[in-house]
Design a protein around this motif. Structure first.
Motif, PDB file in Angstrom:
ATOM      1  N   ASP A   1       0.818  -1.218   0.000  1.00 41.98           N
ATOM      2  CA  ASP A   1       0.000   0.000   0.000  1.00 41.98           C
ATOM      3  C   ASP A   1       0.853   1.269   0.000  1.00 41.98           C
ATOM      4  O   ASP A   1       0.334   2.378   0.192  1.00 41.98           O
ATOM      5  N   MET A   2       2.180   1.116  -0.158  1.00 43.36           N
ATOM      6  CA  MET A   2       3.098   2.257  -0.089  1.00 43.36           C
ATOM      7  C   MET A   2       2.826   3.233  -1.232  1.00 43.36           C
ATOM      8  O   MET A   2       2.700   2.832  -2.385  1.00 43.36           O
ATOM      9  N   ASP A   3       2.693   4.470  -0.889  1.00 45.25           N
ATOM     10  CA  ASP A   3       2.618   5.522  -1.913  1.00 45.25           C
ATOM     11  C   ASP A   3       3.771   6.504  -1.691  1.00 45.25           C
ATOM     12  O   ASP A   3       4.649   6.280  -0.843  1.00 45.25           O
ATOM     13  N   LEU A   4       3.781   7.561  -2.429  1.00 43.85           N
ATOM     14  CA  LEU A   4       4.904   8.503  -2.371  1.00 43.85           C
ATOM     15  C   LEU A   4       5.045   9.139  -0.995  1.00 43.85           C
ATOM     16  O   LEU A   4       6.152   9.231  -0.454  1.00 43.85           O
ATOM     17  N   TYR A   5       3.962   9.533  -0.423  1.00 42.29           N
ATOM     18  CA  TYR A   5       4.020  10.218   0.865  1.00 42.29           C
ATOM     19  C   TYR A   5       4.502   9.281   1.961  1.00 42.29           C
ATOM     20  O   TYR A   5       5.313   9.653   2.822  1.00 42.29           O
ATOM     21  N   LYS A   6       3.968   8.025   1.934  1.00 40.47           N
ATOM     22  CA  LYS A   6       4.420   7.056   2.924  1.00 40.47           C
ATOM     23  C   LYS A   6       5.906   6.732   2.733  1.00 40.47           C
ATOM     24  O   LYS A   6       6.656   6.542   3.694  1.00 40.47           O
ATOM     25  N   GLY A   7       6.357   6.695   1.480  1.00 46.26           N
ATOM     26  CA  GLY A   7       7.768   6.421   1.205  1.00 46.26           C
ATOM     27  C   GLY A   7       8.671   7.516   1.738  1.00 46.26           C
ATOM     28  O   GLY A   7       9.751   7.254   2.295  1.00 46.26           O
ATOM     29  N   VAL A   8       8.217   8.753   1.570  1.00 43.35           N
ATOM     30  CA  VAL A   8       9.019   9.887   2.075  1.00 43.35           C
ATOM     31  C   VAL A   8       9.114   9.826   3.590  1.00 43.35           C
ATOM     32  O   VAL A   8      10.175  10.048   4.189  1.00 43.35           O
ATOM     33  N   ILE A   9       7.985   9.535   4.247  1.00 41.57           N
ATOM     34  CA  ILE A   9       7.974   9.454   5.710  1.00 41.57           C
ATOM     35  C   ILE A   9       8.875   8.324   6.189  1.00 41.57           C
ATOM     36  O   ILE A   9       9.655   8.474   7.131  1.00 41.57           O
TER      37      ILE A   9
END
Length: 213
Positions: free
Chosen positions: A6-14
């Motif tokens: 479920d990883m998206d860009l925002y979660k990846g940055v965090i």
């Protein structure tokens, strides 16, 4: 694994931020420690007696050694010119070269400090011949300046170097009572500051490299 799916860009940055935060914190702490050490080193280096002061003294010592080489080269390769210049500069106006003669008197071989190495003493005699039938006279200050300049290697107000020449012999006579000596009369209570150099010589010692005991 569902989290990764479920990883998206925002979660990846965090997630990347959370992983990198301790590393960046450690790096910042290390940099701060380096800054503290650098500031301490700068403070120690620039303080009186610090590294910069010591380095400056070392460079000054190197320059002095180079100056000494030049002076010592003059003093050994052409002793007559060296001593003549030192004597001439002992008075203002300078003592003329025609007022003195300099010549080698002897070369005496001796055993060196190791009891194996030979050394040679080179002696130079300085005479002040009569001018127009009159003795060449010096005052005490000039005579002392001659001895100091020849022994110290003084080369002006800002350049000084240890000379290789040392006083070997000195004989002087007061000019104001020279006539009384032949008549065996008692000298006066006070005498004039006029001196005749009867004998003056300097000597230097050098190793004899090609001969041993």
């Amino acid at each position: 694994m569902k989290f990764l799916r479920d990883m998206d860009l925002y979660k990846g940055v965090i997630l990347a931020t959370l992983i990198c935060l301790p590393i960046v914190g450690y790096w910042i702490k290390s940099c701060n420690n380096e800054v503290v050490l650098t500031e301490k080193a700068i403070s120690e280096a620039t303080s009186p007696g610090g590294y910069i002061d010591k380095i400056g003294k070392l460079f000054a010592g190197i320059e002095l050694v180079e100056q000494n080489k030049l002076v010592m080269s003059d003093a050994t390769k052409d002793a007559k010119v060296f001593l003549e210049g030192q004597i001439a500069n002992s008075r203002q106006p300078p003592i003329e070269s025609s007022n003195l003669t300099i010549k080698p008197t002897s070369e005496e071989r001796r055993i060196g400090v190791t009891d194996k190495q030979l050394v040679i003493d080179y002696a130079m005699a300085i005479d002040f011949p009569k001018q127009a039938g009159k003795d060449f006279e010096l005052n005490r200050a000039t005579l002392q300046a001659i001895l100091f300049n020849c022994e110290s290697g003084a080369r002006g107000a800002n350049v000084k170097a240890q000379s290789v020449w040392k006083l070997l012999g000195l004989s002087v006579q007061n000019a104001s009572i020279s006539s009384l000596l032949s008549s065996h009369k008692a000298p006066p209570q006070t005498i004039e500051d006029r001196w005749i150099v009867k004998g003056l010589s300097f000597v230097r010692r050098a190793p004899k490299k090609d001969e041993k005991k």
